[in-house]
Design an enzyme around this catalytic site. Structure first.
Site, mmCIF file in Angstrom:
data_model
loop_
_atom_site.group_PDB
_atom_site.id
_atom_site.type_symbol
_atom_site.label_atom_id
_atom_site.label_comp_id
_atom_site.label_asym_id
_atom_site.label_seq_id
_atom_site.Cartn_x
_atom_site.Cartn_y
_atom_site.Cartn_z
ATOM 1 N N SER A 560 0.879 -1.257 0.529
ATOM 2 C CA SER A 560 -0.044 -0.117 -0.349
ATOM 3 C C SER A 560 0.888 1.252 -0.021
ATOM 4 O O SER A 560 1.731 1.597 -0.615
ATOM 5 C CB SER A 560 -0.947 0.015 1.120
ATOM 6 O OG SER A 560 -1.849 1.059 1.213
ATOM 7 N N ASP A 645 -9.675 -3.593 -5.357
ATOM 8 C CA ASP A 645 -9.600 -3.155 -3.982
ATOM 9 C C ASP A 645 -9.550 -1.377 -4.420
ATOM 10 O O ASP A 645 -10.225 -0.629 -5.269
ATOM 11 C CB ASP A 645 -7.436 -2.848 -4.463
ATOM 12 C CG ASP A 645 -7.074 -2.012 -3.057
ATOM 13 O OD1 ASP A 645 -7.750 -1.213 -2.590
ATOM 14 O OD2 ASP A 645 -5.442 -2.687 -3.223
ATOM 15 N N HIS A 680 -8.114 -4.896 -1.026
ATOM 16 C CA HIS A 680 -6.877 -4.225 -1.012
ATOM 17 C C HIS A 680 -6.308 -5.498 0.563
ATOM 18 O O HIS A 680 -5.282 -5.741 0.679
ATOM 19 C CB HIS A 680 -6.967 -2.813 -0.468
ATOM 20 C CG HIS A 680 -5.943 -2.098 0.550
ATOM 21 N ND1 HIS A 680 -4.998 -1.535 -0.952
ATOM 22 C CD2 HIS A 680 -5.213 -2.065 0.941
ATOM 23 C CE1 HIS A 680 -3.904 -1.023 -0.376
ATOM 24 N NE2 HIS A 680 -4.178 -1.435 0.860
#
Length: 708
Positions: A560, A645, A680
């Site tokens: 991330s 995501d 995610h």
């Protein structure tokens, strides 16, 4: 849009060898065509040849992602058996029929358990006694049947124990549907409330349920609604709307159960509204109006609210209190003053004790104070690579504090600590099955690297005791470094598969987190963001200089915002690393931060800067990984993403890979794996998630020529 072409040519063979460089690969990776897109801002023009990928509904985009997945499958075909071995090895260490330590709330003991061979938890409760019959709340294994992805969250029992609200996400976009189950009949009510955070809060009347709606496009949590049981959700009352696009909102109930609390928060500012939970028909009252830069959090106890705040320049926060009917900041009285060397992180309030979670010199501290005598003491912890935090403590009238402890080489323990007698009871120690684990076989330590500006950067590190520091050891260096989020040293059963094969594992506590206090965060954001990246590189250089490893055996990993870190690092210092794993990486910084329709964008301005301001635009452009790909050699790289995501859109890593393929001058491996069913957080099942870890580990071990 023009027809998107990509080429997948050639055949693929492997010649068995110990080093991956000897492997013969006769396959051409997918080649995405370029469709020139001019992106204009501040009288500058950026060219994005892969902007066309920004559309998950386009079948040609899906086809391209599938072609990358096919390429990844062929390039890693020789490791598939090894991946299976790693998966089975990691799975074998897990107690499959495990269960949580029960906690008591409102007359019931609640617990979570897993059954052997099953991916998802079973939630249950027992009335009054742990010897009572078990009442199954949810068997998520049954609920998840037929879904590629399934997430159950936000479990919330009504005060009378008769109803439970819950949220379900089956797409991995974090758009939960709230439903309610009647615990007396077992019936799930026909009510469905779409596009929520999944969480909810009951008023004390057992019929009024508050919840948070998300904007359907940006996924910003922006509205609080009130639902009355038995009514149509289309008639639900809007209680509060957060119109500032840089803020999110949420609702919860105080531990005392007396107040409903609506919170609004941005990176730098917070605001709360309160309402007596017995009077849901009433109006919420602002606790303290928002002021830019003023952060505070509130907890209720008897006649006071306790306020954790940075008021008056308290960078590391201080604790204050105020009467429940005089909540504005001019009425706040100091309880614990600000200290330059202690970061106040959280508090737990009990009838006789105040428990404060602090951080000093990077280490977790838990401070216990009696209300009546004001005498304090700290829980003792005896090393520098541990994580300790308070756990579930729903009961006010108790002397027992529950906390959790683990370290890099010590499995997790759940502990009940008697705050009066100072006696502790270990309720559960994480079992590491297989019979091969002995924590004494590993050494953990904290070392300090020196950054280019002279700052000392702490690094938590673990390795087997039989390792020799001769510069030949493979080392995986992990970091995050954003949002003030601290990656504390933690135990991992999966990580043993690397350690036992000779890897060293290091967590770099770089600026951008809060490991060394709030200033550590402030020095790694906005116009100081590059400190995060240079800190990571300087840690790498230090590990090499101290003979922990060498550039031929050093590996970098982040996800991330940590994936952004990876993107910058490989542009700035690719020669330091043999391999890099970038998970769901945030790499197209400028384009994303200029697009307010993308989830999270507006709320991130205080973290990265607003590129509509030229000063921030220029600074962000100077490090944005996608914009700074250049003609140079890059390390071997594995990049992962999820089609759904909601945090970092799949097209960022997809575009990045396409551009890297075009620019890089080396023959090193570059792989993109898109999970076409997840978002995610990756796969939803506990064992499916391990398969993703096995894939990452196999990539690293293969680069080292380790095949067993």
């Amino acid at each position: 849009m023009k027809t998107v072409l990509f080429i997948l040519l050639g055949s693929f063979t492997f010649v068995t060898a110990q080093n991956h460089n000897v492997l013969k690969k006769e396959i051409t990776p997918p080649e995405a065509i370029k469709i020139t897109k001019e992106l204009k801002a501040h009288d500058q023009v950026r060219i994005d040849d892969y902007y066309w990928m920004n559309n998950r509904e386009d079948p040609q985009v899906i086809s391209y992602l599938n072609s990358e997945n096919e390429y990844n499958e062929k390039m890693t075909a020789h490791t598939k058996e090894f991946q299976t071995k790693l998966f089975n090895e990691m799975k074998s260490r897990i107690k499959e029929d495990d269960k949580s330590v029960p906690y008591k709330l409102n007359g019931y003991w609640y617990l979570t358990r897993f059954e052997k061979g099953k991916d998802y938890p079973i939630y249950s409760r027992k009335k009054e006694s742990l010897d009572a019959a078990e009442e199954i709340l949810f068997d998520v294994n049954e609920m998840a049947e037929g879904y590629d992805y399934y997430s159950l969250g936000g479990l919330n029992v009504s005060p009378d124990n008769k109803l439970i609200a819950f949220g379900v996400d089956t797409l991995s976009r974090r758009k939960y549907t709230i439903q309610i189950k009647n615990l007396e009949t077992g019936e799930i009510l026909p009510l469905k409330i779409e596009t929520t955070t999944g969480g909810s809060t009951w008023a004390n009347d057992n019929k009024t349920l508050y919840y948070t709606k998300k904007d359907d496009q940006t996924l910003r949590s922006n509205q609080i609604f009130k639902h009355i049981l038995g009514t149509n959700p289309s008639n639900d009352q809007l209680v509060f709307e957060e119109k500032d696009e840089t803020f999110n909102t949420y609702i919860y109930k105080s531990k005392s159960k007396k107040y409903l609390i609506i919170g609004s928060a941005s990176t730098l500012t917070s605001e709360y509204r309160i309402l007596n939970a017995d009077t849901p028909e009433g109006e919420f009252k602002i606790f303290q109006p928002r002021e830019r830069g003023l952060e505070y959090g509130i907890s209720h106890f008897e006649d006071y609210f306790y306020v954790l705040t940075n008021k008056d320049g308290a960078t590391n926060f201080k604790l204050m209190k105020t009467l429940v009917d005089k909540t504005e900041k001019e009425n706040w009285l100091e309880v614990i003053p600000h200290r330059d060397d202690y970061l106040l992180e959280d508090l737990d309030i009990f009838k006789d004790y105040l428990v404060v979670s602090e951080r000093h010199n990077g280490l977790n501290k838990i401070k216990i104070t009696r209300w009546d005598t004001n005498k304090s003491y700290y829980l003792p912890f005896d090393n520098e690579t541990y994580t300790a935090y308070t756990s579930i403590n729903p009961d006010f009238d108790t002397n027992i504090l529950r906390y959790t402890y683990n370290s890099l080489n010590t499995p997790t323990s759940v502990v009940d600590f008697n705050m009066a007698t100072k006696e502790k009871t270990i309720l559960k120690e994480q079992e590491v099955l297989g019979g091969n684990f002995d924590k004494d076989n590993y050494t953990s330590e904290r070392i300090w690297a020196t950054a280019e500006d002279g700052t000392k950067i702490p690094v938590s590190i673990i390795y087997r005791k039989d390792i020799k520091k001769d510069g030949k050891n493979p080392l995986l260096q992990y970091a995050y470094g954003s949002y003030g989020s601290t990656i504390d040293p933690y135990f991992s059963t999966a990580r043993l598969s690397l350690l036992d094969r000779g890897f060293i594992y290091a967590i770099a506590h770089i600026r951008g987190g809060e490991y060394l206090g709030r200033t550590w965060y402030e020095d790694g954001k906005l116009l100081k963001k590059k400190n995060t990246f240079t800190d990571y590189i300087d840690v790498s250089k230090y590990l090499i200089a101290q003979n922990y490893t060498s550039s031929e055996h050093l590996y970098a990993m982040g996800g991330s915002a940590g994936g952004l870190l990876m993107g910058v690092v490989v542009n700035m210092a690719p020669e330091l690393y043999n391999g890099v794993i970038a998970a769901v990486p945030f790499v197209d910084v400028i384009t994303t931060m200029l697009d307010e329709s993308i989830p999270l964008t507006t709320g991130e301005y205080d973290e990265w800067g607003n590129p509509n301001n030229k000063e921030y635009y220029d600074y962000m452009l100077s490090y944005s990984p996608y914009d700074n790909v250049k003609r140079q050699d890059y390390p071997n790289m594995l990049i992962t993403t999820g089609l759904h995501d909601s945090q970092v859109q799949y097209w960022e890593p997809a575009k990045w890979v396409a551009k890297l393929r075009d620019f890089k001058m080396d023959d090193n491996i570059l792989l993109l794996h898109t999970n076409m069913e997840a978002g995610h957080g990756g796969a939803s099942g506990r064992f499916e998630a391990l398969k993703e870890v096995a894939e990452e580990y196999a990539f690293l071990l293969d680069l080292e020529g380790i095949t067993e």
